[in-house]
Design an enzyme around this catalytic site. Structure first.
Site, PDB file in Angstrom:
ATOM      1  CG  LEU A  79      47.242  56.542  45.673  1.00 44.49           C
ATOM      2  CD1 LEU A  79      46.966  55.077  45.417  1.00 44.49           C
ATOM      3  CD2 LEU A  79      48.729  56.848  45.498  1.00 44.49           C
ATOM      4  NE  ARG A 103      34.482  47.073  41.490  1.00 47.23           N
ATOM      5  CZ  ARG A 103      33.179  47.078  41.262  1.00 47.23           C
ATOM      6  NH1 ARG A 103      32.719  47.044  40.018  1.00 47.23           N
ATOM      7  NH2 ARG A 103      32.320  47.136  42.255  1.00 47.23           N
ATOM      8  NE  ARG A 109      39.479  55.057  37.095  1.00 46.16           N
ATOM      9  CZ  ARG A 109      38.927  53.845  37.085  1.00 46.16           C
ATOM     10  NH1 ARG A 109      38.873  53.134  35.948  1.00 46.16           N
ATOM     11  NH2 ARG A 109      38.450  53.308  38.193  1.00 46.16           N
ATOM     12  CG  HIS A 144      31.733  40.493  49.255  1.00 47.94           C
ATOM     13  ND1 HIS A 144      32.872  41.084  49.769  1.00 47.94           N
ATOM     14  CD2 HIS A 144      30.808  41.480  49.184  1.00 47.94           C
ATOM     15  CE1 HIS A 144      32.650  42.360  50.004  1.00 47.94           C
ATOM     16  NE2 HIS A 144      31.401  42.633  49.648  1.00 47.94           N
ATOM     17  CG  ASP A 145      35.080  33.764  50.668  1.00 46.97           C
ATOM     18  OD1 ASP A 145      36.286  33.659  50.377  1.00 46.97           O
ATOM     19  OD2 ASP A 145      34.408  32.807  51.111  1.00 46.97           O
ATOM     20  CE1 TYR A 148      34.653  37.435  44.024  1.00 44.02           C
ATOM     21  CE2 TYR A 148      36.003  37.174  45.986  1.00 44.02           C
ATOM     22  CZ  TYR A 148      35.401  37.982  45.045  1.00 44.02           C
ATOM     23  OH  TYR A 148      35.560  39.350  45.129  1.00 44.02           O
ATOM     24  CG  ASP A 174      37.912  37.073  50.584  1.00 44.27           C
ATOM     25  OD1 ASP A 174      37.554  36.967  49.399  1.00 44.27           O
ATOM     26  OD2 ASP A 174      37.347  37.830  51.392  1.00 44.27           O
TER      27      ASP A 174
END
Length: 413
Positions: A79, A103, A109, A144-145, A148, A174
């Site tokens: 990409l 993110r 971008r 990460h999980d 959170y 997740d």
């Protein structure tokens, strides 16, 4: 065990471009693909999905990747190359749902932000899955999980007081926060689009969604109630609703919350005098009942307890290992495992089936995928030809590095 097939394709006609990696996004698009959606993965040929590298191997690839990316095709595109973005935009003439997990700012971008794409395709449904959302002071923060769950307060009352918060065996935020929220909201957006013709940008924050899992506890806190802590409540270890070790070092689960189940449990154990203590709302009583059950369950092996409670309706079941679960008659009877074809070898691999059973008339079964996860870029040439690129155009794109260093021969497991 059922064999993979394409019945019950409830989402036939939905076309999804999947830019995600690892667990949350791929799990979401797996569920969509299982239900019949056409999911095309857009994968970097220079930075392969780490999931592809996870052991154990199954045939030529990772077992986890084969499962989470079943039923999806793979298009390898770098990409960072302008030509790749042009390919994506040509795909958007046909595909009108995007799932991405970068993110915030990364897709912008690339020139593939919702703001940019929705100008040309206002019907576009664009789902962004991140740890902390598209805006706010944590939006660029890694996570990460476990992070959170900690920020969402779940960890503060999940575990034992003597050891502290428990690390979950599965990734709760997740999957329940990222994957499931993505699927539910994408399908809600599809219904909205059918009515209005309008697309939408879905900002799925796994931490927001984890916070929302505190249904009963947060409702109590916001109403001025007690803030829960480790082993502070009947549902988080402060009582007979618990795991109990057996004489052979295994465990049983006891969920006898309601009086009728507590009575059945105590009758089976010949401790009827403990029923009032077990259903009491007083913390001291609940802890006494837990202590009594701990002593009792240590007197027999897990298999002995399984036999004793086989015909007792008391919400008592064993803690199984995953290999035992895979052999358990409950899941065999429910066809929870399916054999799915590997595209490269033609061999069949055993995988978990989709978790829902559907019935139409006399036809009952599960929406079973047709094939396991594709090799990286396995469908690149076929997809490009479907888009109408001729040999000269493909040669130019290949020369620009759009398909990575291996070009159109990039397929790797």
């Amino acid at each position: 065990m059922a064999q993979g097939k394409t019945g019950f394709r409830l989402l036939d006609g939905l076309k999804v471009l999947d830019f995600s990696t690892l667990l949350p996004g791929p799990c979401a698009t797996m569920m969509l693909a299982d239900l019949g959606a056409d999911v095309l993965r857009i994968e970097s040929p220079t930075r392969p999905d780490f999931l592809r590298l996870l052991p154990p191997r199954q045939g030529d690839g990772s077992a986890a990747h084969a499962y989470l990316n079943r039923g999806k095709r793979s298009l390898g595109l770098d990409l960072k190359k302008p030509g790749a973005v042009a390919v994506v935009k040509r795909l958007l003439e046909d595909y009108d749902i995007i799932v991405e997990q970068f993110r915030p700012g990364v897709m912008d971008r690339f020139g593939l932000s919702y703001e940019a794409l929705s100008q040309q395709w206002p019907q576009l449904i664009y789902c962004s899955i991140t740890g902390y959302g598209q805006y706010g002071q944590f939006s660029q923060r890694a996570g990460h999980d476990i992070n959170y769950l900690g920020l969402a307060g779940i960890s503060s009352y999940s575990g034992h007081a003597a050891e502290g918060p428990a690390v979950s065996g599965i990734q709760i935020a997740d999957v329940a926060g990222g994957s499931h929220q993505a699927v539910m909201n994408v399908l809600a957006a599809v219904i909205h689009r059918q009515r209005t013709g309008e697309g939408v940008h879905l900002d799925v924050s796994m931490t927001d969604a984890a916070l929302a899992l505190n249904h009963m506890s947060m409702a109590a806190v916001l109403a001025g109630g007690v803030v829960p802590s480790l082993e502070s409540d009947v549902l988080n270890g402060a009582g007979a609703y618990n795991y109990f070790e057996t004489s052979d070092g295994r465990y049983m689960t006891a969920g006898a919350l309601e009086p009728q189940f507590a009575q059945a449990l105590c009758a089976a154990l010949d401790i009827r005098h403990l029923v009032p203590t077990m259903v009491s709302q007083r913390p001291d009583d609940r802890m006494k009942s837990r202590a009594a059950l701990r002593e009792i369950f240590r007197t027999r092996s897990q298999q002995e307890w399984i036999k004793l409670f086989a015909d007792v309706d008391a919400c008592v079941e064993p803690v199984l290992t995953l290999d035992e679960s895979a052999r358990h008659p409950l899941f065999e009877e429910r066809d929870m495992f399916v054999e799915i074809e590997d595209r490269a070898s033609g061999n069949l691999s055993r995988q978990l089936a989709p978790a829902v059973v559907m019935q139409q008339g006399e036809d009952r079964g599960r929406p079973l995928p047709a094939f396991s996860g594709a090799a990286l870029g396995e469908d690149t040439l076929a997809v490009m030809q479907e888009l109408g690129f001729d040999e000269d155009e493909l040669g130019v794109l290949e020369g620009e590095g759009v398909f990575g260093p291996r070009g159109l021969k990039q397929a790797e497991r």
